[in-house]
Motif scaffolding. Sequence first.
Motif, mmCIF file in Angstrom:
data_model
loop_
_atom_site.group_PDB
_atom_site.id
_atom_site.type_symbol
_atom_site.label_atom_id
_atom_site.label_comp_id
_atom_site.label_asym_id
_atom_site.label_seq_id
_atom_site.Cartn_x
_atom_site.Cartn_y
_atom_site.Cartn_z
ATOM 1 N N ASP A 214 -10.038 70.135 25.020
ATOM 2 C CA ASP A 214 -10.643 69.221 24.384
ATOM 3 C C ASP A 214 -10.346 68.998 22.972
ATOM 4 O O ASP A 214 -10.351 69.972 21.732
ATOM 5 C CB ASP A 214 -12.463 69.915 23.805
ATOM 6 C CG ASP A 214 -12.925 68.611 23.599
ATOM 7 O OD1 ASP A 214 -12.556 67.933 23.176
ATOM 8 O OD2 ASP A 214 -14.003 69.390 23.046
ATOM 9 N N LYS A 248 -9.733 66.312 27.914
ATOM 10 C CA LYS A 248 -10.555 66.240 26.970
ATOM 11 C C LYS A 248 -10.710 65.334 25.485
ATOM 12 O O LYS A 248 -9.656 65.566 25.546
ATOM 13 C CB LYS A 248 -11.782 67.057 26.954
ATOM 14 C CG LYS A 248 -12.911 68.149 28.197
ATOM 15 C CD LYS A 248 -14.009 68.701 27.713
ATOM 16 C CE LYS A 248 -14.086 69.321 28.871
ATOM 17 N NZ LYS A 248 -13.894 70.497 28.746
ATOM 18 N N TYR A 253 -14.226 64.258 29.596
ATOM 19 C CA TYR A 253 -12.674 63.927 29.396
ATOM 20 C C TYR A 253 -12.542 62.405 29.453
ATOM 21 O O TYR A 253 -12.579 61.719 29.757
ATOM 22 C CB TYR A 253 -13.129 64.255 30.883
ATOM 23 C CG TYR A 253 -12.792 65.516 31.987
ATOM 24 C CD1 TYR A 253 -11.838 66.549 31.244
ATOM 25 C CD2 TYR A 253 -14.051 66.633 31.810
ATOM 26 C CE1 TYR A 253 -11.400 67.779 31.657
ATOM 27 C CE2 TYR A 253 -14.037 67.592 32.731
ATOM 28 C CZ TYR A 253 -12.957 68.564 32.081
ATOM 29 O OH TYR A 253 -12.790 69.755 32.568
ATOM 30 N N ASN A 257 -14.427 58.853 29.380
ATOM 31 C CA ASN A 257 -15.351 58.846 28.013
ATOM 32 C C ASN A 257 -15.448 57.291 27.854
ATOM 33 O O ASN A 257 -14.574 56.858 27.418
ATOM 34 C CB ASN A 257 -14.042 59.490 27.240
ATOM 35 C CG ASN A 257 -13.849 59.514 26.102
ATOM 36 O OD1 ASN A 257 -14.338 58.946 25.139
ATOM 37 N ND2 ASN A 257 -12.828 61.174 25.724
#
Length: 747
Positions: A214, A248, A253, A257
């Motif tokens: 992320d 992400k 993701y 997004n």
Amino acid sequence: MKNKSILLVLILSTLIMSCNNSEKKEANSTKKVSSKTYTGKTITHAYDAEIDNIISQMTLEEKSGMLHGTSMFTTAGVERLGVPELKMADGPLGVREEISRDSWAPAGWDNDYATYYPAGAGLSAAWSPELAYRFGFSVGEESRARDKDVLLSPAINIIRTPLGGRTYEYFTEDPYLNKKLSVPFIVGLQENDVAACVKHYAANNQETNRDFVDVQIDERTLHEIYLPVFEAAVTEAKAYTMMGAYNKFRGEYLCENGYMLNDVLRDEWGFEGIVISDWAAVHTSVNSLKSGLDIEMGTPKPFNEFFLADALIESVKAKKISEAELDIHIKRIMQLMYTLKSMGGQERTAGSISTEAHFKDAYDIASESVVLLKNEQDLLPLNVSDIKSIAVIGANATKKNSLGGFGAGVKTKREVTPLEGLKNRLPESVQINYAEGYQEKYAPKRAAKFGEVTQERKETIDELDPSLVEAAINAAKNSDVTIIFAGSNRDYETEASDRASLDLPFGQNELIEKVLAVAPNAIVVMIAGAPFDVNTIKEKSSALVWSWFNGSEGGNALADVLLGSINPSGKLPWTMPKDIMDSPAHATNSFPGDEVVSYAEGILVGYRWFDTKKVEPLYPFGYGLSYTTFDFKNISTDKNSAYTESDTIYVSVDIENIGSVDGKEVVQLYSTKKDSKVERAAQELKGFQKVMVEAGQTVTAVIQVPVKELAYFNTESRSWVVEPGSYTFKIGNSSRDIKKEITIEVE
Ligand code: BGC
């Protein structure tokens, strides 16, 4: 300073000159060179009524088929309605060999040989938008010859760390250079009725944990460093497709997004094309579509198990998403098909592949990409008339890189290695004494530690074979000249894993030191796509040359540079650190993160960090020597008074070639804003121009800096703000070799 009307004449004549390919000397006048603007064509809406009519006749199953891979590189067509499959191919080094429809195994065709073009770092080291356009156009023709609709290229994520597995494939650490090369590439490619798939959108700057990490980037850094290339791809080049990345971004993701796909890409930039997922980067059916994804591609599992296959059909039936919502995506895909002329019975570019013209494109890019880093006592170029024998040492003299590693390569009939290049170019009277020196060897996979994270990657075996070392030393002792071909290859630098360190693999440092001990004037040629620790080589060798995974003609181009028929003009597209811990992502201990990676260096990526924090690099961004010397003179701008936000600043500088051979120089313009209200990097690239200057001649480079390029991204107003006041423009031939400065005022 000249007055405005004179400058207008100058600019007009510049444009006329740049349309004229003649590079002949002109009596009593200075040639002027400035850059061209590249603009792409938009998606067509001329067939919208026809498309609506076709959609009205489609079944739900047919719609779902168009939204997901039904083979490794195609989505389904609807034959009864005249809708073809959408056919894709990798990629960045040229059109990838044909892959089986249902697995990664090669399809085994014998007509899928293609031109292998220089990898991204090589193209960017040439610092030439014109060559980027040629690359795009050339590979576009090859894509059509292979009957493709979408080429999964260019790969243009910002190089955040030198260790990134795809550093060789990406262009640069600098957002300005990135967009100035990507836009012409995409325009050239798409002129052949084939879509670029610009990848990987976005914030995909490491391979470690790429499937789930992320990424956290603050809004200003996102807009100033990581997004400009994608924005330019959409707004200037009119890229038809984008590839959503694996990872992400801020918890979502990237293929689902909403902020990145709907708000930024479509609403802010006006993207009209389609978003294709990276292979197996989708995680939901409804959410991905609603968040802006159009097509799910993937790796083998039954194609009906894709999220946009059976599961999507069920979701429509369960009323979690309406068929009308699906139609939005279907319509986009068909608009693309009409634009690419795969629908509508329009005449379409037929293309051509593996032609001599394309090999020449690859050669020209390679020949301008080679970077001369050190050349003591003018060891280079080699004077063949003085040489009876050359020792060629190192496995990289014969290593091929068109295939290898994880990810897309090219099956090609031509890849000239460095050794073959020398053989092609040297007279037969020169004896070549080749010695392998080191071998590319790996231990079974082991875990490598990256900060907190442990990742599986191949460990190299760095022990040298004494008999190979002895042969190398003998070759060096018995030859007039020694060239060591070192570096890495595409097995070592590879997608899906980052490197663990900057160390040269396979015991090469030891080999090089041993050879230099008996042949102190040995020339070291690095073949690599990313920075390596060459501290010792820089110190101990007299000549150091950097070449890349440089395409079908890489060996010929390299030999031409070593022998002087090509004067090197490549410049580093990234900073070579002395130590990996000097690099911003490492100095801030923010690579590679674990579940989350926060880009702690903010806007200070690449040389912005080194220059602001006053850290000495081993070789700076933009660096590269020539066999001649250029003098920078007479810097001027087109106005005495202050510029306004809508102005373009024309900075002209005379480049005189005061040496004895013709050559190309890259004039670079960096901007500094002192007393800024916001944090600023010490300097930022805002313009460059590659100019050819014959020995004894002068050429005027005209660099255009739109005032809006000087803006910073204001996160409160979500807009680009140009601060009034003075800006210092620094003009030089590397980020650390500034020859002239000029200050301009903005109202
Ligand atoms: C890569 C993409 C590539 C795709 C299809 C993925 O692993 O990240 O760049 O286009 O595979 O080969």
